[in-house]
Scaffold this motif. Structure first.
Motif, PDB file in Angstrom:
ATOM      1  N   MET A 183       0.887  -1.312  -0.046  1.00  0.00           N
ATOM      2  CA  MET A 183       0.075  -0.096  -0.217  1.00  0.00           C
ATOM      3  C   MET A 183       0.934   1.239   0.106  1.00  0.00           C
ATOM      4  O   MET A 183       0.690   2.371  -0.662  1.00  0.00           O
ATOM      5  CB  MET A 183      -0.933  -0.013   1.129  1.00  0.00           C
ATOM      6  CG  MET A 183      -1.985  -0.599   0.981  1.00  0.00           C
ATOM      7  SD  MET A 183      -3.351  -0.746   2.425  1.00  0.00           S
ATOM      8  CE  MET A 183      -3.702   1.009   2.310  1.00  0.00           C
ATOM      9  N   GLU A 184       1.948   1.291   0.750  1.00  0.00           N
ATOM     10  CA  GLU A 184       2.760   2.279   0.735  1.00  0.00           C
ATOM     11  C   GLU A 184       3.571   2.874  -0.374  1.00  0.00           C
ATOM     12  O   GLU A 184       3.502   3.830  -0.794  1.00  0.00           O
ATOM     13  CB  GLU A 184       3.955   2.190   2.102  1.00  0.00           C
ATOM     14  CG  GLU A 184       3.391   2.758   3.360  1.00  0.00           C
ATOM     15  CD  GLU A 184       4.318   1.955   4.449  1.00  0.00           C
ATOM     16  OE1 GLU A 184       5.363   1.544   4.182  1.00  0.00           O
ATOM     17  OE2 GLU A 184       3.409   2.057   5.653  1.00  0.00           O
TER      18      GLU A 184
ATOM     19  N   GLY B 147       1.927   7.090  -6.373  1.00  0.00           N
ATOM     20  CA  GLY B 147       0.833   7.968  -6.686  1.00  0.00           C
ATOM     21  C   GLY B 147      -0.469   7.204  -7.601  1.00  0.00           C
ATOM     22  O   GLY B 147      -1.172   7.642  -8.066  1.00  0.00           O
ATOM     23  N   LEU B 148      -0.252   5.851  -7.358  1.00  0.00           N
ATOM     24  CA  LEU B 148      -1.149   4.999  -8.009  1.00  0.00           C
ATOM     25  C   LEU B 148      -2.480   5.062  -7.098  1.00  0.00           C
ATOM     26  O   LEU B 148      -3.763   4.796  -7.417  1.00  0.00           O
ATOM     27  CB  LEU B 148      -0.677   3.500  -8.035  1.00  0.00           C
ATOM     28  CG  LEU B 148       0.338   3.700  -9.454  1.00  0.00           C
ATOM     29  CD1 LEU B 148       1.180   2.167  -9.201  1.00  0.00           C
ATOM     30  CD2 LEU B 148      -0.645   3.584 -10.661  1.00  0.00           C
ATOM     31  N   ILE B 149      -2.260   5.124  -5.740  1.00  0.00           N
ATOM     32  CA  ILE B 149      -3.129   5.419  -4.866  1.00  0.00           C
ATOM     33  C   ILE B 149      -3.143   6.994  -4.513  1.00  0.00           C
ATOM     34  O   ILE B 149      -1.976   7.195  -3.790  1.00  0.00           O
ATOM     35  CB  ILE B 149      -3.135   4.606  -3.519  1.00  0.00           C
ATOM     36  CG1 ILE B 149      -3.508   3.206  -3.756  1.00  0.00           C
ATOM     37  CG2 ILE B 149      -4.261   4.985  -2.592  1.00  0.00           C
ATOM     38  CD1 ILE B 149      -3.384   2.268  -2.806  1.00  0.00           C
TER      39      ILE B 149
END
Lengths: 155, 448
Positions: free
Chosen positions: B430-431, B437-439
């Motif tokens: 997640m990090e 920048g995908l999340i």
């Protein structure tokens, strides 16, 4: 040990309490068995008539510490058209929750059947709400079967 | 709730709606195999995958080794009791189940699939749960009305060969027990002797009574209180309970040996009060706490406002106070329990999670806090203490193996390492996605 015996005057209040509980339990099974506001007084008047009455039988179960923990209301009725002619009818039968599943029900029923026979009954019946599956299972277990249906509808 | 509390809640609502819209929900499916070209699909899909199918057809248990099943659970609900909102229906339950799935992934590394279903009866619910069993390594029941939730949990625990868990029952009960273990240590009392009042007789306290018993508490020393007062064997509504809520009925028979008939009688001489009822304040009266034993333990767990403010409970003589809130000391939080329990259960391919597993997990969580030094204001770890999750997972896994409920065996240290690495990997991916920048970052204007 729980004792089963005939009820006396001194048991009246306790028996009424148990019978009212049963009437309330019946309410759970059918909206047409909703108890009346004056159910307590009604039960008291009605049950009083079962004390010291020749054709009626009122049994109680008493715990070690003298509490009335079960009640059975029954009577002998004449069958006008059928044989055998005399029928012992169990109308109300209640045991306090914490004393259930200990064989007290069977003890009370055996005693009731014995006494109703002595009073002349050769057939025993029980009345309870059709949707009460616990009662259905109980009576079936002791060899009872359904005989008459009572159907209702509101007008 | 005060009007400023309502304002704050409204602000959270607005933010959540905007964020939900911005991101189009909260989770998605993420591949875990490399794909460098379409040729690779000959491995992942046809023709290669048929070989995997044939292996599993011969031995269905291989589905736990050869597919994602070993790490996948369903977050299953009928939407009949969503948060405090009531029966809002399955569609409205979806954002909540997504949120739960996100927590499962973030804290436990578990792939959780939100699954609100449209069913008309509990029997239909059972049928759906049975039908989806082959796809999952476990089922987390969520936000289901009481007493239906008891029936569903009991039936599915018996009839399925994967763990079935209901967080409102077992998760909360586990967190309560973890906190209670340490509160008892602080007050020098023993779980087998204390008188425990459970205020509120909903899913969590009914389960808590059972779990406390599994942990050594005596039913006779417990008193459950609902809106009609203390439960006891002679209460007028016993027959109604027998027919409509046999779980509550059963506890009414087993508990309250002293036959307290009023809340005041029940509270007198109680050592522990666990309240899971309606939001306060002033639901629990100071006088009740004054009537408790010396060194009283008070858990007031209603959200958003506890049944009594912690300082009021302390003024009334409570020694240890816990709530459900993160802004007070001692947050009794089921997020400490469910991600770890499922981590451990999945890692040993569990067939079920018994009450003893919950007790073992609660002990481990309590032990973790104890090692750091427990005080009146620190009886249970906070959610930020990352090491507690793998520790609890290891305790769960070992107990599941011990009880013969596991398909594969493990040791405490082995599971501790595995759980650490799975959870760390989940968080690291997640990090990384955020860094790349995908999340995307939460829009700053929404966070004001």
């Amino acid at each position: 040990m729980v004792k089963v015996r005939k009820a006396g005057e001194k048991d009246l209040e306790n028996v009424v309490e148990l019978v009212v509980r049963l009437k309330r339990l019946n309410s759970e099974f059918d909206p047409l068995l909703k108890v009346r506001d004056d159910v307590y007084v009604q039960v008291k008047n009605w049950v009083s008539g079962y004390l010291n009455n020749k054709g009626k039988l009122l049994l109680v179960a008493e715990s070690d510490d003298g509490r009335i923990i079960g009640a059975l209301v029954s009577e002998v009725r004449e069958r006008l058209f059928y044989e055998p002619r005399m029928e012992g009818v169990i109308m109300d039968f209640y045991i306090m929750p914490e004393f259930r599943r200990r064989g007290i029900g069977k003890m009370m029923m055996d005693e009731a059947i014995k006494m109703l026979r002595e009073m002349g009954a050769h057939v025993i019946s029980a009345e309870f709400p059709a949707q009460n599956q616990i009662s259905v299972a109980f009576y079936r277990k002791y060899g009872f079967r359904p005989m008459m249906n009572v159907y209702v509808k509101e007008t | 709730m005060s009007s400023s509390g309502e304002d704050r809640t409204k602000k959270w609502y607005d933010t959540s709606i905007k964020v939900a819209k911005e991101y189009g929900g909260k989770i998605s499916v993420m591949p875990k195999v490399p794909v460098k070209g379409l040729r690779d699909f000959s491995i992942y899909y046809t023709p290669g995958v048929a070989g995997v199918s044939l292996e599993i057809a011969k031995n269905p248990n291989l589905s736990f080794e050869l597919t994602w099943r070993w790490n996948a659970i369903a977050v299953l609900t009928d939407g009949t009791r969503v948060l405090g909102l009531g029966n809002v229906g399955p569609e409205a339950a979806l954002p909540v189940m997504e949120g739960k799935a996100l927590i499962f992934k973030y804290l436990g590394g578990v792939d959780a699939v939100p699954l609100p279903i449209r069913v008309k009866s509990k029997e239909e619910f059972i049928a759906v749960a049975k039908a989806i069993e082959p796809s999952f390594g476990g089922i987390n029941l969520e936000d289901i009305e009481s007493p239906k939730c008891f029936y569903l949990l009991d039936t599915l625990r018996k009839e399925l060969n994967i763990p079935v868990w209901h967080d409102d029952q077992q998760g909360t009960a586990g967190a309560i027990l973890a906190g209670l273990f340490n509160a008892l240590k602080i007050t020098g009392k023993s779980i087998s002797d204390v008188k425990i009042v459970l205020f509120g007789a909903g899913a969590s306290n009914i389960a808590a009574a059972r779990i406390l018993h599994a942990a050594g508490a005596n039913y006779k020393n417990m008193i459950l209180i609902d809106s009609k007062g203390p439960l006891h064997a002679e209460r007028e509504d016993m027959d109604k309970l027998m027919l409509n809520n046999p779980w509550k009925y059963d506890l009414a028979l087993k508990t309250n040996k002293e036959r307290s008939k009023t809340v005041e009688e029940a509270m007198k001489g109680a050592d522990v009060l666990i309240s899971a009822s309606t939001p306060g304040p002033n639901v629990i009266k100071k006088d009740w706490i004054k009537a408790m034993n010396k060194d009283a333990i008070v858990f007031a767990l209603a959200n958003p406002v506890p049944e009594i403010w912690p300082w009021e409970a302390k003024e009334a003589g409570a020694r240890v106070v816990a709530t459900g809130r993160s802004d007070f000391p001692n947050q009794i939080n089921n997020s400490l329990i469910f991600p770890s329990v499922f981590r451990g259960a999945l890692d040993v391919r569990a067939r079920g999670i018994s009450d003893e597993v919950i007790v073992a997990v609660a002990k481990e969580i309590a032990k973790y806090a104890e090692e750091r030094g427990i005080t009146e204001d620190y009886i249970i770890p906070t959610m930020e203490e990352w090491e507690v999750y793998p520790r609890a997972a290891a305790a769960a896994a070992v107990e599941i193996v011990k009880e013969g409920l596991a398909r594969v065996t493990t040791t405490y240290n082995e599971e501790l390492e595995r759980a650490r690495s799975i959870i760390a990997k989940s968080r690291a991916s997640m990090e990384k996605l955020m860094k790349e920048g995908l999340i995307k970052e939460l829009p700053a204007e929404l966070m004001r």
